[in-house]
Scaffold this active site. Structure first.
Site, mmCIF file in Angstrom:
data_model
loop_
_atom_site.group_PDB
_atom_site.id
_atom_site.type_symbol
_atom_site.label_atom_id
_atom_site.label_comp_id
_atom_site.label_asym_id
_atom_site.label_seq_id
_atom_site.Cartn_x
_atom_site.Cartn_y
_atom_site.Cartn_z
ATOM 1 C CG ASP A 1 37.430 32.560 46.195
ATOM 2 O OD1 ASP A 1 37.565 33.761 45.872
ATOM 3 O OD2 ASP A 1 37.986 31.627 45.584
ATOM 4 C CB CYS B 1 40.071 39.243 41.233
ATOM 5 S SG CYS B 1 39.676 37.572 41.779
ATOM 6 C CE1 TYR C 1 42.379 33.781 44.981
ATOM 7 C CE2 TYR C 1 42.489 36.186 44.977
ATOM 8 C CZ TYR C 1 42.019 35.009 45.527
ATOM 9 O OH TYR C 1 41.195 35.038 46.631
ATOM 10 C CE1 TYR D 1 42.284 31.262 41.506
ATOM 11 C CE2 TYR D 1 42.709 30.085 43.546
ATOM 12 C CZ TYR D 1 41.835 30.675 42.662
ATOM 13 O OH TYR D 1 40.486 30.680 42.935
ATOM 14 C CD GLU E 1 41.285 40.165 45.177
ATOM 15 O OE1 GLU E 1 41.634 39.150 45.835
ATOM 16 O OE2 GLU E 1 40.347 40.138 44.360
#
Length: 236
Positions: A45, A136, A140, A164, A206
């Site tokens: 990540d 993304c 998240y 997040y 993802e």
């Protein structure tokens, strides 16, 4: 009339639901995820976020709208500074040394995802670029909202959830959705179909990212002194 972002989100919902329910995500929620899996994921990540920040700079170069340029560069800078600081603190907590990070090579799924993004961005169309980038932060953020009341014992999981589910993430998602809708308002049906497909591709990657973390998926290890040609020839 719905913008392209809302249409793409609806069409991707079945895929997103798989991310919401993935054992990796649920493991963070309940604090049951193995630290070896989280450790593997965090390195991938950190690589992803570094490239993601660069891609926002490339996106900014695809428009002459000064306000859009400013917003995209601000988001890119925020990614480079804020989220990587989180990764650095997690690196310390997980014992990831500078030497280990310097020797890092992205796993196949992480490499493929970033390659997909660069491929789309190379087309030079802001609407297409945002279609690739949007899943993304948006996914998240939705995961963060679902997990925000969770209370896993490990602080690294608590920090991940807090990051997040933050207002900053929500703000960036809303900004980029508006930019995408604006950039695509005059798109043809064929272009809208292409952008939705790109959005779904990123959403699929993802899902693969969670699986990569859960299974510790990586390249096979090359033995010391092993010929590179022989190494790759031996991979099943």
């Amino acid at each position: 009339m719905e913008g392209i972002s809302q249409l793409a989100r609806k069409q991707s919902d079945a895929l997103w639901q798989k991310s919401f329910k993935h054992p990796f995500v649920q493991g963070i929620k309940h604090g049951t995820l193995g630290l070896d899996s989280f450790r593997h994921y965090i390195k991938q990540d950190a690589y992803y976020v570094r490239e993601f920040a660069k891609l926002h700079g490339m996106a900014a170069a695809q428009t002459d709208d000064a306000a859009a340029v400013s917003k995209l560069l601000k988001i890119g800078n925020g990614l480079a500074e804020g989220e990587l600081q989180l990764h650095q603190s997690v690196f310390q907590a997980l014992g990831i040394s500078d030497q280990e990070w310097e020797a890092f090579r992205p796993a196949p799924d992480a490499y493929a995802y970033i390659s997909h993004l660069y491929h789309v961005v190379s087309r030079g169309k802001l609407g297409y670029t945002l279609a690739a980038l949007m899943p993304c932060p948006w996914l998240y953020y939705e995961i963060g909202l679902q997990l925000k009341d969770a209370q896993p014992q490990a602080k690294i999981f608590q920090d991940w959830i807090a990051e997040y589910s933050s207002e900053d993430i929500e703000k960036n998602v809303l900004i980029e959705r508006a930019l995408w809708d604006e950039a695509s308002k005059d798109a043809s049906d064929a272009e809208c179909h292409d952008m939705t497909h790109i959005f779904l591709q990123s959403s699929y990657y993802e899902l693969r990212f969670w699986q990569m973390g859960a299974t510790l998926s990586d390249w096979p290890e090359q033995e010391k002194g092993e010929d590179v040609h022989d190494f790759y020839s031996s991979i099943d």
